[in-house]
Design an enzyme around this catalytic site. Structure first.
Site, mmCIF file in Angstrom:
data_model
loop_
_atom_site.group_PDB
_atom_site.id
_atom_site.type_symbol
_atom_site.label_atom_id
_atom_site.label_comp_id
_atom_site.label_asym_id
_atom_site.label_seq_id
_atom_site.Cartn_x
_atom_site.Cartn_y
_atom_site.Cartn_z
ATOM 1 C CG ASP A 167 -2.516 0.937 1.572
ATOM 2 O OD1 ASP A 167 -2.721 1.610 0.508
ATOM 3 O OD2 ASP A 167 -3.629 -0.052 1.569
ATOM 4 C CG ASP A 183 -10.530 1.725 0.369
ATOM 5 O OD1 ASP A 183 -9.669 2.073 -0.109
ATOM 6 O OD2 ASP A 183 -10.627 1.401 1.399
#
Length: 539
Positions: free
Chosen positions: A149, A221
């Protein structure tokens, strides 16, 4: 700017120093699997993961799903006394090696999550300064896939950190698929340059958070909403992300939200478009408790085959009607066929037309179509194909080019209004019967005069020398028979042992029902009196 220049420098240096470039031979097609994040976020534990592995092995692995991926929150808040990562001792008490072994025992692969900064997005230990040590730990646990990430790493550091972990994974000697998630600003830089994707990672996230945030569709997201995933889809066209994808390096728009609360049509559209752009198919729903509709979408083998096409060339939008919110997406397959999605964003059913020019075919080129959600062959067509697509739904097709000179047999089948393979035109000028599906003529096979003789459609050639003047000429008679001018024999329905009803020419009988036809000039149907008025049909 500085970031863009850094990316160019990294790409160039990677090409010069090939030993440091990613060459793991993995993920030649988009990865398929499941992730904890979309539905469960940090509410995960080893029992949940094992249950999902069981469900995947039972229901989905035979269709290509193989990765069981743990996202953030699997890590213990602190490293151990030797500085090694460890699983959360409360939620994963058996340890990550044990969990990896369990996943592997199901014939599946084990995925983990990390971050190039000092902390992950959820505040667990990051990998900064521990890349080699952590890569060896991942390998010792049997890790097969790492999602890396970007929550706690600066722009300038990320560029180097992604390569540092790439090199650390390569050093382990274990094949570990590598997925990176650059922060949102770098997704925009894809449009300008993008570093050589194949040299850095197997999968690169491009979600366009800033774009979708401005549209107020999501804060980060992907969400299980129509607006969220369609905005992410638009980002792929806006940034031309598909140009950077291919075998071994695919673009990740985000994980799937199929089965998480959208309508069946929206789920089907979502899955179809992800398949078209060669996106990883990483499910994000509860595999243990799927509806039959959700399972049938996630395991449609024909759609999956398009996603997994070995050429790895993503599709793209080739037509957009902003007035009625309809689109056409196409993707070339290694076979030479094309996958096509007719996509309706409108709130009402809309007719959407595939023009042959969208897939590079001339209008007079015969092509066969198959609807891969209905699992139905649609016959041979010329120039275009139009379908009524319900709201927020798709029609997904495979278009296969046919040779210029070709034939196919005919039979009788149940009449279906509007079915082009059952529509015919009789010409009083040259006595031909022409199929509306492809413009070819009803034809006695190979000019045969012995019986029985198969009947087919073939490229029209009336007026040529020899039998070509007669084996495509027909008489529609007042007694209901249709006779060939080749030898005066009757068009006849013949039932085969397998139950199909083929069409041949045979000696005419006396009012035999299998030689009696009715021609409906309004619908274009030619119906046999035998078998409950079934229609003459191109196979």
């Amino acid at each position: 700017g500085l970031i863009c220049e850094s990316m160019i420098a990294i790409a160039f240096s990677c090409l010069l120093i090939s030993a440091n470039c990613l060459d793991n031979g993995l993920l030649r097609t988009p990865p398929m699997g499941w992730s904890t994040w979309n539905l469960f976020h940090c509410n995960i534990n080893e029992t949940l993961v094992k249950q999902m592995a069981d469900a995947m092995a039972d229901k989905m692995s035979k269709f290509g799903y193989q990765y069981v991926n743990l996202d953030d929150c699997w890590l213990d808040p602190e490293r151990d006394s030797q500085g090694h990562l460890q699983g959360d001792r409360k939620t994963f008490p058996s340890g990550m090696k044990s969990l990896g072994d369990y996943v592997h025992s199901k014939g599946l692969k084990f995925g983990l999550y990390g971050d190039p900064g000092t902390r992950t997005c959820a505040g667990r230990p990051g990998n900064q300064g521990h890349e080699d040590q952590d890569a060896q730990t991942y390998a010792s646990w049997g890790c097969d896939y790492l999602k890396y990430d970007s929550c706690a790493a600066s722009h300038s550091y990320q560029l180097h950190a992604y390569m540092d972990m790439r090199d650390a994974l390569n050093k382990t000697g274990r094949p570990i698929g590598y997925s990176i998630c650059p922060d949102d600003s770098r997704c925009n830089d894809l449009k300008a340059v993008m570093w050589d994707a194949s040299s850095v990672a197997n999968v690169i996230m491009c979600r366009g958070d800033q774009v979708c945030r401005r549209r107020q569709y999501q804060l980060g997201d992907i969400q299980p909403t129509w607006k969220s995933w369609t905005c992410i889809l638009d980002v792929q066209m806006l940034f031309n992300s598909m140009a950077y994808a291919g075998p071994g390096h695919f673009i990740m728009p985000d994980m799937l939200e199929v089965g998480n609360g959208m309508t069946e049509a929206e789920d089907r559209s979502h899955f179809s478009l992800w398949a078209m752009i060669a996106a990883p198919l990483i499910a994000g729903n509860d595999l243990r408790n799927m509806s039959s509709e959700t399972l049938s979408i996630l395991t449609n083998q024909e759609v999956i085959s398009i996603n997994q096409d070995v050429q790895g060339k993503p599709g793209r939008r080739v037509y957009q009607n902003v007035n009625d919110s309809t689109e056409v997406w196409t993707r070339q397959l290694h076979s030479g066929d094309y996958a096509v999605v007719l996509f309706n964003r409108n709130n009402i059913t809309c007719n959407i037309t595939l023009q042959w020019s969208f897939v590079g075919l001339p209008p007079d080129q015969p092509a066969t179509l198959r609807d891969i959600w209905l699992h139905k062959d649609l016959g041979i067509h010329l120039a275009s194909y139009t379908a009524a697509v319900p709201t927020h739904d798709v029609v997904m097709l495979v278009v296969s080019q046919q040779p210029g000179k070709q034939y196919t047999m005919v039979h009788v089948s149940d009449c279906n209004p509007g079915e082009v393979t059952q529509t015919w035109t009789f010409s009083n000028t040259d006595n031909t019967i022409t199929s509306s599906a492809c413009g070819m003529c009803l034809d006695v096979y190979d000019c045969k005069t012995e019986q029985p003789k198969n009947v087919q459609i073939y490229e029209c050639h009336v007026g040529q020398q020899g039998c070509g003047s007669y084996n495509q000429e027909w008489s529609v008679n007042s007694n209901g028979t249709i006779t060939t001018r080749l030898d005066g024999k009757c068009l006849t329905v013949v039932s085969d042992q397998d139950g199909s009803s083929m069409v041949e020419t045979r000696d005419c009988g006396t009012s035999w029902s299998n030689q009696i036809w009715s021609v409906d000039t309004k619908t274009g149907f030619i119906m046999s009196k035998s078998g409950n008025n079934r229609c003459l049909t191109v196979m």
